[in-house]
Design an enzyme around this catalytic site. Structure first.
Site, mmCIF file in Angstrom:
data_model
loop_
_atom_site.group_PDB
_atom_site.id
_atom_site.type_symbol
_atom_site.label_atom_id
_atom_site.label_comp_id
_atom_site.label_asym_id
_atom_site.label_seq_id
_atom_site.Cartn_x
_atom_site.Cartn_y
_atom_site.Cartn_z
ATOM 1 N N SER A 84 0.728 -1.258 -0.158
ATOM 2 C CA SER A 84 0.076 -0.011 0.114
ATOM 3 C C SER A 84 0.882 1.320 -0.071
ATOM 4 O O SER A 84 0.311 2.357 -0.250
ATOM 5 C CB SER A 84 -0.769 0.120 1.191
ATOM 6 O OG SER A 84 -2.023 -1.004 0.921
ATOM 7 N N LYS A 87 -0.037 3.617 -2.772
ATOM 8 C CA LYS A 87 -1.004 4.677 -2.596
ATOM 9 C C LYS A 87 -0.797 6.090 -2.642
ATOM 10 O O LYS A 87 -1.241 6.976 -3.088
ATOM 11 C CB LYS A 87 -1.999 4.315 -1.614
ATOM 12 C CG LYS A 87 -2.702 2.912 -1.758
ATOM 13 C CD LYS A 87 -3.643 2.851 -0.414
ATOM 14 C CE LYS A 87 -4.720 1.674 -0.647
ATOM 15 N NZ LYS A 87 -4.025 0.317 -0.324
ATOM 16 N N SER A 139 -6.103 3.146 4.319
ATOM 17 C CA SER A 139 -5.540 2.582 3.248
ATOM 18 C C SER A 139 -6.559 1.609 2.486
ATOM 19 O O SER A 139 -6.320 0.465 2.318
ATOM 20 C CB SER A 139 -4.600 1.447 3.873
ATOM 21 O OG SER A 139 -3.739 1.029 2.616
ATOM 22 N N LYS A 243 3.064 6.736 4.605
ATOM 23 C CA LYS A 243 2.232 5.830 4.276
ATOM 24 C C LYS A 243 2.851 4.277 4.337
ATOM 25 O O LYS A 243 3.875 4.083 4.050
ATOM 26 C CB LYS A 243 1.579 5.843 2.586
ATOM 27 C CG LYS A 243 0.766 4.697 2.270
ATOM 28 C CD LYS A 243 -0.667 5.025 2.779
ATOM 29 C CE LYS A 243 -1.646 3.959 2.849
ATOM 30 N NZ LYS A 243 -1.555 2.728 3.885
#
Length: 370
Positions: A84, A87, A139, A243
Site C-alpha cells: 500500500s 497509494k 488504506s 504511508k
C-alpha cells in the site's frame, strides 16, 4: 550468505563512506539514479558519526528532504512489491486532476476490492475528498479503485501513475494497481518511495491527508470515524506523515517524513518481516543527528522538466514515443531491466535522447525475492 564486513570505497569518499561488502557479481555499466554508491546492495553509510541503527528491512533510504541528500541507504534500488505504499503515487497523481468536491457513486467492483477497505457502498455518498482520506488514512483498496473510476478508469489511471513515476525519475516503479495489491510486474524501491514522498510533501493537499489522524467518513446513516494507520503520527515528535503497507508477499513497507525545526527527514523501508515502527523512529532520529555533518552517499534527484510540445510534422521521436518506450512492460519485482529492454529503448529513441534515458537508469542487478 556469510558475515558482512566494511570496506572502503572510492578514493574520493574513502574517508567519508563505508560500504557493507557483498559477493561480487557481474553488473551493467549504467549508473544508478542518485549516485554510484546507491547501486550497492549492502549498507552504505557515512563514517565519522554513529552508524544508522540496525533494521530488519531488506532495503531502506534515509534522506534530507530539503537538500535531497541521501544520508544512508541499504539496497536503495532493490525492486520489491510495494504493497500500500504505492497509494502515495496514486494520491500524488490524482489529487491535481480530480475535483475534491465531486460526488462519486462507486461501482460494485470498487466496493468489493479485496484486502484493506474503508467500507464503501454503491451509493453517491462520497466526495472525492472523502475517498482520498479513505485512501491515505484507512488504506482503502476500495477507495483506490473508486478514485481510478472517477479518473476515467483503471487503464488511464495506471498510465498516468507510471508517467508520474517516470517524471520523478522513479524508474524502479511499475504500477499495475492503484491500491498496491500484489500483481506480477508491479514493483518499487526504497529510493523511489523516497522520491514519491518528497514530491508529495510539496503538495499541500497530500500533506494534509497524510497528516490527518482521524476523520469522519460518510455512511448510509450518518458517519463513522476512520483512523490513520501510520502509528508514528501519535508517537513520534514532528511526524509529518507517510504511508505504510503490508501483504503476505510484499511484507512490511513504509515511506514517510518527520520535521524538526526547519529540517525534514524522509525514511523509506521495504521488505520488513516484522514490526518496524521503532526502527523507522530510530532511522529518523539518526537522520536528524547526521544531516549537515556527513558526506552524503547519494541524492534524491529532481523531477524531469516538462518537455515542450513538438510539431506534429517533426520526423523525430516525439515525447509520446519516448513515453511509450518507457512504459513498456516492466521487470518482475527485485530484478533489474534486461539487455533486451535496454535495446528496445535505444532503438525506439534517437541519438542523445536515448542515451539520456539510459544514463538515468540504475545498474542492472539480478536477484530473487525469496
Amino acid at each position: 550468505m556469510g558475515t558482512k564486513h566494511l570496506v572502503p570505497v572510492t578514493a574520493l569518499l574513502a574517508s567519508a563512506v563505508l560500504v557493507s561488502a557483498q559477493p561480487a557479481q557481474a553488473r551493467a555499466t549504467v549508473p544508478p539514479v542518485g549516485g554510484e554508491l546507491l547501486g550497492e546492495r549492502g549498507l552504505v553509510a557515512p563514517t565519522g558519526v554513529k552508524p544508522p541503527p540496525k533494521s530488519k528491512a531488506r532495503s531502506y533510504v534515509v534522506a534530507d528532504a530539503e537538500t535531497g541528500q541521501v544520508l544512508a541507504a541499504k539496497d536503495a534500488h532493490g525492486r520489491f512489491l510495494p504493497a500500500s505504499t504505492l497509494k502515495s503515487l496514486t494520491a500524488l497523481t490524482l489529487i491535481p486532476q480530480l475535483d475534491r468536491d465531486k460526488r462519486v457513486k462507486p461501482s460494485r467492483e470498487a466496493c468489493n476490492q479485496e484486502g484493506s477497505a474503508v467500507g464503501l457502498v454503491p451509493k453517491p455518498l462520497y466526495r472525492v475528498h472523502d475517498l482520498f482520506r479513505a485512501l491515505m488514512l484507512s488504506s482503502g483498496n476500495d477507495a483506490a479503485m473508486a478514485l481510478a473510476e472517477t479518473n476515467g478508469g483503471l487503464a488511464p489511471t495506471l498510465e498516468q501513475m507510471n508517467a508520474t513515476a517516470r517524471k520523478l525519475q522513479a524508474y524502479d516503479t511499475v504500477a499495475k494497481t492503484p491500491s498496491g495489491l500484489d500483481k506480477p510486474g508491479q514493483s518499487s524501491s526504497a529510493y523511489d518511495l523516497a522520491l514519491i514522498t518528497r514530491a508529495g510533501l510539496k503538495n499541500a493537499e497530500f500533506r494534509r491527508y497524510v497528516a490527518t489522524k482521524t476523520a469522519k467518513f460518510p455512511a448510509p446513516k450518518g458517519y463513522y470515524e476512520i483512523s490513520n494507520h501510520n502509528k508514528l503520527l501519535w508517537k513520534y515528535q514532528g511526524m509529518v506523515g507517510g504511508k505504510n503497507g503490508w501483504t503476505s508477499k510484499a511484507h512490511g513497507s513504509f515511506a514517510g517524513a518527520a520535521r524538526r525545526g526547519n529540517h525534514t527527514i524522509i525514511v523509506a523501508i521495504m521488505r520488513h518481516e516484522g514490526g518496524f515502527w521503532d526502527e523507522v523512529a530510530g532511522l529518523l532520529d539518526w537522520g536528524f543527528a547526521a544531516r549537515g555533518r556527513v558526506t552524503p552517499v547519494g541524492r534524491l534527484v529532481d523531477p524531469l522538466p516538462d518537455r515542450p510540445a513538438q510539431p506534429a510534422t517533426t520526423p523525430q521521436a516525439t515525447p509520446a514515443a519516448a513515453d511509450a518506450a518507457a512504459s513498456a512492460p516492466g521487470p518482475t519485482p527485485d530484478r533489474g531491466p534486461g539487455l533486451a529492454t535496454l535495446g528496445l529503448i535505444g532503438a525506439g529513441l534517437l541519438g542523445g535522447t536515448a542515451w539520456l534515458v539510459l544514463g538515468l537508469r540504475r545498474r542492472t542487478r539480478t536477484r530473487t525475492t525469496s
